[in-house]
Design an enzyme around this catalytic site. Structure first.
Site, PDB file in Angstrom:
ATOM      1  N   LYS A 114     137.471  48.221  74.794  1.00  0.00           N
ATOM      2  CA  LYS A 114     138.034  48.485  73.200  1.00  0.00           C
ATOM      3  C   LYS A 114     139.423  47.334  73.681  1.00  0.00           C
ATOM      4  O   LYS A 114     139.830  47.862  74.471  1.00  0.00           O
ATOM      5  CB  LYS A 114     138.264  49.636  72.455  1.00  0.00           C
ATOM      6  CG  LYS A 114     137.411  50.611  72.226  1.00  0.00           C
ATOM      7  CD  LYS A 114     136.259  49.929  71.413  1.00  0.00           C
ATOM      8  CE  LYS A 114     137.248  49.771  69.677  1.00  0.00           C
ATOM      9  NZ  LYS A 114     137.114  51.500  69.161  1.00  0.00           N
TER      10      LYS A 114
ATOM     11  N   HIS B 295     132.244  38.727  47.186  1.00  0.00           N
ATOM     12  CA  HIS B 295     131.829  40.257  47.467  1.00  0.00           C
ATOM     13  C   HIS B 295     131.435  40.355  48.667  1.00  0.00           C
ATOM     14  O   HIS B 295     130.600  41.088  49.076  1.00  0.00           O
ATOM     15  CB  HIS B 295     130.392  40.275  45.836  1.00  0.00           C
ATOM     16  CG  HIS B 295     130.598  40.294  45.473  1.00  0.00           C
ATOM     17  ND1 HIS B 295     130.801  40.873  43.625  1.00  0.00           N
ATOM     18  CD2 HIS B 295     130.594  38.745  44.403  1.00  0.00           C
ATOM     19  CE1 HIS B 295     131.698  40.375  42.968  1.00  0.00           C
ATOM     20  NE2 HIS B 295     130.736  38.768  43.125  1.00  0.00           N
TER      21      HIS B 295
ATOM     22  N   GLU C  90     146.612  46.126  61.665  1.00  0.00           N
ATOM     23  CA  GLU C  90     146.121  47.815  61.301  1.00  0.00           C
ATOM     24  C   GLU C  90     147.703  48.370  60.933  1.00  0.00           C
ATOM     25  O   GLU C  90     147.212  49.278  59.534  1.00  0.00           O
ATOM     26  CB  GLU C  90     145.420  48.608  62.228  1.00  0.00           C
ATOM     27  CG  GLU C  90     143.614  48.473  62.254  1.00  0.00           C
ATOM     28  CD  GLU C  90     143.270  49.110  63.446  1.00  0.00           C
ATOM     29  OE1 GLU C  90     142.346  49.950  63.225  1.00  0.00           O
ATOM     30  OE2 GLU C  90     143.724  48.626  64.383  1.00  0.00           O
TER      31      GLU C  90
ATOM     32  N   SER D 178     141.566  51.046  74.475  1.00  0.00           N
ATOM     33  CA  SER D 178     141.572  52.966  74.150  1.00  0.00           C
ATOM     34  C   SER D 178     142.089  53.830  75.277  1.00  0.00           C
ATOM     35  O   SER D 178     141.389  53.399  76.399  1.00  0.00           O
ATOM     36  CB  SER D 178     140.108  52.600  72.798  1.00  0.00           C
ATOM     37  OG  SER D 178     139.927  54.231  73.564  1.00  0.00           O
TER      38      SER D 178
END
Ligand code: ARG
Length: 464
Positions: free
Chosen positions: A288, A161, A295, A282
């Site tokens: 970043k 979980h 992804e 970024s």
């Protein structure tokens, strides 16, 4: 607007020319030219067989083979003139062959139809793609084994979980990925058994009246055997659906894997470092470093499972035998094969360079009372029924939550207020190392067991 039908290979029975939009709409050459090498491979075997049964003379066979070779060279060099008016890869190549070598070219299509030709080409194409997929899966699995070996005793939290559940070893976690990919590889090999059956000789749908030798062409093309039913083999694309399904499962696995890499690389988890070469920055936030590769792989999973649905739906309403619907099988298949090969390649390149942040993993495993089950097992060892032990540990955990301490940081006196059976030895089992080492049965997370699992996996993959 219409164009003339006089150059078309099927123009004879037509009095009116095809509408030019319909010509574009029905053509597949812009995408199926990708199967040109397989089409030529199939034609080469077919020509040799026609020669053996006396339909082509020595001279005719020779000029067909030389002509086809030259066409393949031209295609590979980008020197081939593809024509939409000639509809597909098959008719483009055949027409060019006849232009180049004369009447012998017109004999190549004896005892054959584009229906068995295209079914053969797709199978040859998929067989080749499966070998690329297999090679990339092997590379990725090897990378995982090496990393798992390096991290066989690195302790991290195991989750259920997405809540800290029990301590595990990072090597064990990586081996879970290995197992999934091993099944993916087996699934592809299994699907190959049904792909590697030869439709050629089924002709349009009913077979052919020429005395063809299908065993000869099957052998020349490396197929296991000729197909058993001509209607079935020109029409069903179940083998393609199986491939798309096995491809989807690979992507689903890579997507789950990606999700974990993305989480672990976040500041909140901070379990791993993904090298700069697999990340991007970024344009606005200078700090970043984004895990783009995982992804993107996660994102690409959508199109591959979409392709599976497209192929399933393509098949569902088709009466026997061949229908033009089947022309729609190619783009989803090409896309799935490309996406899977590229995604596996990116992962196989990246995984060997992923660095575990062992301290952070260890600290995270210490939080969340991950050894609570060990305490319950310890109490069971003292003859306390498991349900009562569960209750006792629950109370100890509550004290830990209230006083912001792990179970191992409670004092013996504090623990004893929940059960008089607890003695000083309890602190051995409350350590993370003790917890993982105790799970040393086959399939368990103990460092030694993980080492054995890696050894077995290496033996198995050397044997396959
Ligand atoms: N381009 C067609 C396909 O991809 C080849 C077979 C066409 N056969 C036919 N009878 N129209 O399926």
């Amino acid at each position: 607007m219409t164009t003339s039908n006089k150059d078309k290979l099927w123009g004879g029975r037509f009095t009116q020319a095809t509408d030019s939009f319909v010509e574009d709409f029905t053509a597949s050459v812009n995408f199926d030219q990708r199967m040109a090498a397989h089409d030529i491979q199939g034609s080469t075997a077919h020509a040799k067989m026609l020669h053996k049964i006396g339909i082509l003379t020595d001279l005719e066979l020779d000029s067909i083979l030389t002509g086809l070779e030259k066409i393949l060279i031209d295609i590979n060099n980008g020197d081939f003139n593809w024509s939409v008016a000639l509809e597909d890869v098959h008719m483009n190549i055949e027409a060019q062959l006849t232009t180049a070598i004369g009447p012998a070219g017109k004999k190549l299509h004896t005892g054959r139809s584009r229906n068995d030709q295209v079914a053969t080409d797709i199978r040859l194409y998929l067989r080749e793609e499966i070998s690329h997929i297999d090679a990339e899966l092997h590379r990725l699995k090897t990378g995982l084994l090496n990393l798992a070996e390096q991290e066989h005793d690195t302790i991290m939290p195991g989750f259920t979980h997405l809540q800290v559940a029990q301590p595990i070893t990072f090597g064990h976690h990586l081996m879970a990925w290995f197992e999934m990919l091993k099944r993916d590889q087996e699934r592809m090999q299994d699907c190959l058994k049904r792909i590697n059956i030869m439709p050629l000789g089924s002709a349009a749908l009913a077979g052919t009246s020429y005395p063809i030798d299908r065993f000869m062409t099957a052998e020349l093309l490396g197929f296991d055997r000729p197909s058993d039913n001509s209607l079935d083999s020109v029409s069903d694309r179940d083998f393609a659906i199986e491939f798309a399904s096995a491809a989807s499962l690979i992507m689903i696995h890579l997507s789950r894997f990606s999700e974990e890499l993305v989480l672990w690389a976040s500041t909140q988890f901070d379990f791993i470092d993904i090298p700069d070469t697999f990340c991007t920055g970024s344009s606005i936030m200078p700090q970043k470093k984004n895990p783009d590769v995982p992804e993107l792989v996660r994102g690409k999973t959508g199109r591959v499972s979409g392709n599976l649905i497209a192929l399933l739906m393509l098949m569902k309403g088709q009466p026997l035998a061949y229908n033009k619907d089947n022309q729609e099988d190619k783009e989803p298949l090409f896309d799935s094969a490309d996406t899977v090969v590229n995604s596996l390649r990116a992962f196989a390149d990246m995984i060997p360079h992923v660095k575990a942040k062992r301290q952070n993993m260890y600290q995270a495993a210490k939080q969340g009372f991950s050894t609570a089950t060990d305490l319950a097992d310890y109490l069971v060892g003292k003859n306390i029924p498991f349900r009562d032990a569960h209750e006792i540990v629950g109370l100890a955990v509550r004290l830990g939550i209230e006083t912001h301490r792990d179970l191992s940081e409670l004092t013996l006196e504090e623990l004893q207020q929940f059960s008089g059976e607890i003695d000083n030895e309890v602190f051995n089992i409350l350590t993370l190392e003790g917890s993982v080492a105790a799970r040393n049965h086959i399939g368990g997370t103990a460092p030694n067991t993980v080492k054995k699992a890696i050894e077995n996996a290496r033996k198995h993959s050397a044997a396959t």
